[in-house]
Design a protein around this motif. Structure first.
Motif, PDB file in Angstrom:
ATOM      1  N   UNK A 166      19.612 -13.099   5.525  1.00 31.35           N
ATOM      2  CA  UNK A 166      18.312 -12.784   6.116  1.00 31.35           C
ATOM      3  C   UNK A 166      17.390 -12.367   4.969  1.00 31.35           C
ATOM      4  N   UNK A 167      16.108 -12.738   5.101  1.00 31.02           N
ATOM      5  CA  UNK A 167      15.130 -12.452   4.059  1.00 31.02           C
ATOM      6  C   UNK A 167      13.954 -11.689   4.653  1.00 31.02           C
ATOM      7  N   UNK A 168      13.521 -10.667   3.922  1.00 29.67           N
ATOM      8  CA  UNK A 168      12.328  -9.908   4.255  1.00 29.67           C
ATOM      9  C   UNK A 168      11.416  -9.915   3.051  1.00 29.67           C
ATOM     10  N   UNK A 169      10.167  -9.585   3.287  1.00 31.64           N
ATOM     11  CA  UNK A 169       9.180  -9.483   2.226  1.00 31.64           C
ATOM     12  C   UNK A 169       8.646  -8.065   2.248  1.00 31.64           C
ATOM     13  N   UNK A 170       8.660  -7.410   1.099  1.00 30.34           N
ATOM     14  CA  UNK A 170       8.376  -5.980   1.019  1.00 30.34           C
ATOM     15  C   UNK A 170       7.256  -5.728   0.027  1.00 30.34           C
ATOM     16  N   UNK A 171       6.279  -4.942   0.459  1.00 25.66           N
ATOM     17  CA  UNK A 171       5.242  -4.457  -0.440  1.00 25.66           C
ATOM     18  C   UNK A 171       5.561  -2.998  -0.712  1.00 25.66           C
ATOM     19  N   UNK A 172       5.783  -2.686  -1.979  1.00 20.65           N
ATOM     20  CA  UNK A 172       6.055  -1.309  -2.389  1.00 20.65           C
ATOM     21  C   UNK A 172       4.784  -0.759  -3.009  1.00 20.65           C
ATOM     22  N   UNK A 173       4.245   0.256  -2.373  1.00 18.66           N
ATOM     23  CA  UNK A 173       3.035   0.932  -2.840  1.00 18.66           C
ATOM     24  C   UNK A 173       3.301   2.419  -2.659  1.00 18.66           C
TER      25      UNK A 173
ATOM     26  N   UNK B 265       4.511   4.558   0.091  1.00 17.62           N
ATOM     27  CA  UNK B 265       4.834   3.732   1.261  1.00 17.62           C
ATOM     28  C   UNK B 265       5.518   2.425   0.877  1.00 17.62           C
ATOM     29  N   UNK B 266       6.226   1.877   1.840  1.00 17.45           N
ATOM     30  CA  UNK B 266       6.900   0.598   1.684  1.00 17.45           C
ATOM     31  C   UNK B 266       6.704  -0.176   2.987  1.00 17.45           C
ATOM     32  N   UNK B 267       6.074  -1.332   2.903  1.00 15.99           N
ATOM     33  CA  UNK B 267       5.771  -2.151   4.076  1.00 15.99           C
ATOM     34  C   UNK B 267       6.680  -3.365   4.088  1.00 15.99           C
ATOM     35  N   UNK B 268       7.309  -3.649   5.221  1.00 13.88           N
ATOM     36  CA  UNK B 268       8.260  -4.751   5.335  1.00 13.88           C
ATOM     37  C   UNK B 268       7.755  -5.774   6.347  1.00 13.88           C
ATOM     38  N   UNK B 269       7.858  -7.052   5.983  1.00 15.81           N
ATOM     39  CA  UNK B 269       7.382  -8.153   6.819  1.00 15.81           C
ATOM     40  C   UNK B 269       8.460  -9.214   6.949  1.00 15.81           C
ATOM     41  N   UNK B 270       8.459  -9.918   8.071  1.00 19.69           N
ATOM     42  CA  UNK B 270       9.375 -11.035   8.291  1.00 19.69           C
ATOM     43  C   UNK B 270       8.820 -12.325   7.696  1.00 19.69           C
ATOM     44  N   UNK B 271       7.515 -12.398   7.557  1.00 20.95           N
ATOM     45  CA  UNK B 271       6.834 -13.626   7.139  1.00 20.95           C
ATOM     46  C   UNK B 271       6.223 -13.460   5.745  1.00 20.95           C
TER      47      UNK B 271
ATOM     48  N   UNK C 211       2.290 -13.500   5.993  1.00 17.61           N
ATOM     49  CA  UNK C 211       1.723 -12.226   6.453  1.00 17.61           C
ATOM     50  C   UNK C 211       1.776 -11.182   5.339  1.00 17.61           C
ATOM     51  N   UNK C 212       2.898 -11.111   4.645  1.00 13.66           N
ATOM     52  CA  UNK C 212       3.043 -10.135   3.560  1.00 13.66           C
ATOM     53  C   UNK C 212       2.088 -10.447   2.414  1.00 13.66           C
ATOM     54  N   UNK C 213       1.980 -11.707   2.050  1.00  9.61           N
ATOM     55  CA  UNK C 213       1.083 -12.074   0.955  1.00  9.61           C
ATOM     56  C   UNK C 213      -0.373 -11.784   1.315  1.00  9.61           C
ATOM     57  N   UNK C 214      -0.756 -12.050   2.560  1.00  8.79           N
ATOM     58  CA  UNK C 214      -2.126 -11.757   2.996  1.00  8.79           C
ATOM     59  C   UNK C 214      -2.412 -10.256   2.889  1.00  8.79           C
ATOM     60  N   UNK C 215      -1.451  -9.419   3.279  1.00  8.60           N
ATOM     61  CA  UNK C 215      -1.644  -7.970   3.168  1.00  8.60           C
ATOM     62  C   UNK C 215      -1.702  -7.548   1.701  1.00  8.60           C
ATOM     63  N   UNK C 216      -0.836  -8.106   0.876  1.00 15.26           N
ATOM     64  CA  UNK C 216      -0.824  -7.778  -0.549  1.00 15.26           C
ATOM     65  C   UNK C 216      -2.184  -8.083  -1.171  1.00 15.26           C
ATOM     66  N   UNK C 217      -2.733  -9.242  -0.838  1.00 22.90           N
ATOM     67  CA  UNK C 217      -4.048  -9.628  -1.369  1.00 22.90           C
ATOM     68  C   UNK C 217      -5.172  -8.763  -0.774  1.00 22.90           C
ATOM     69  N   UNK C 218      -5.071  -8.423   0.496  1.00 21.13           N
ATOM     70  CA  UNK C 218      -6.093  -7.595   1.142  1.00 21.13           C
ATOM     71  C   UNK C 218      -6.169  -6.212   0.502  1.00 21.13           C
ATOM     72  N   UNK C 219      -5.069  -5.752  -0.054  1.00 25.79           N
ATOM     73  CA  UNK C 219      -5.066  -4.439  -0.698  1.00 25.79           C
ATOM     74  C   UNK C 219      -5.952  -4.427  -1.941  1.00 25.79           C
ATOM     75  N   UNK C 220      -6.297  -5.590  -2.491  1.00 24.11           N
ATOM     76  CA  UNK C 220      -7.227  -5.659  -3.627  1.00 24.11           C
ATOM     77  C   UNK C 220      -8.591  -5.140  -3.236  1.00 24.11           C
TER      78      UNK C 220
END
Length: 70
Positions: free
Chosen positions: A40-47, A50-56, A59-68
């Protein structure tokens, strides 16, 4: 960010792959083996803290970019 200062992967089981990194956050793929031939694979943004976990990835990449924009 140069290769010598790459962030440490988040805590957790499995294999971690760094996908992107910024000075304030990093974007990781976590793959855990459940049984031979099954994983199983998850995508995680570590900031920290906080640590945000996504299935997609999308979705994770869009959030990572939105944080800019923060």
């Amino acid at each position: 960010m140069d290769a010598r200062s790459q962030p440490e992967p988040p805590k957790g089981e499995g294999d971690w792959t760094l996908l992107q990194a910024r000075s304030d956050r990093s974007f990781w793929q976590q793959t855990r083996t459940l049984a031979p031939g099954r994983s199983v694979t998850w995508f995680v943004i570590a900031r920290p803290p906080e640590q945000l976990t996504y299935d997609s990835f999308d979705e994770a990449e869009a959030m990572f970019r939105a944080m800019d924009e923060d």
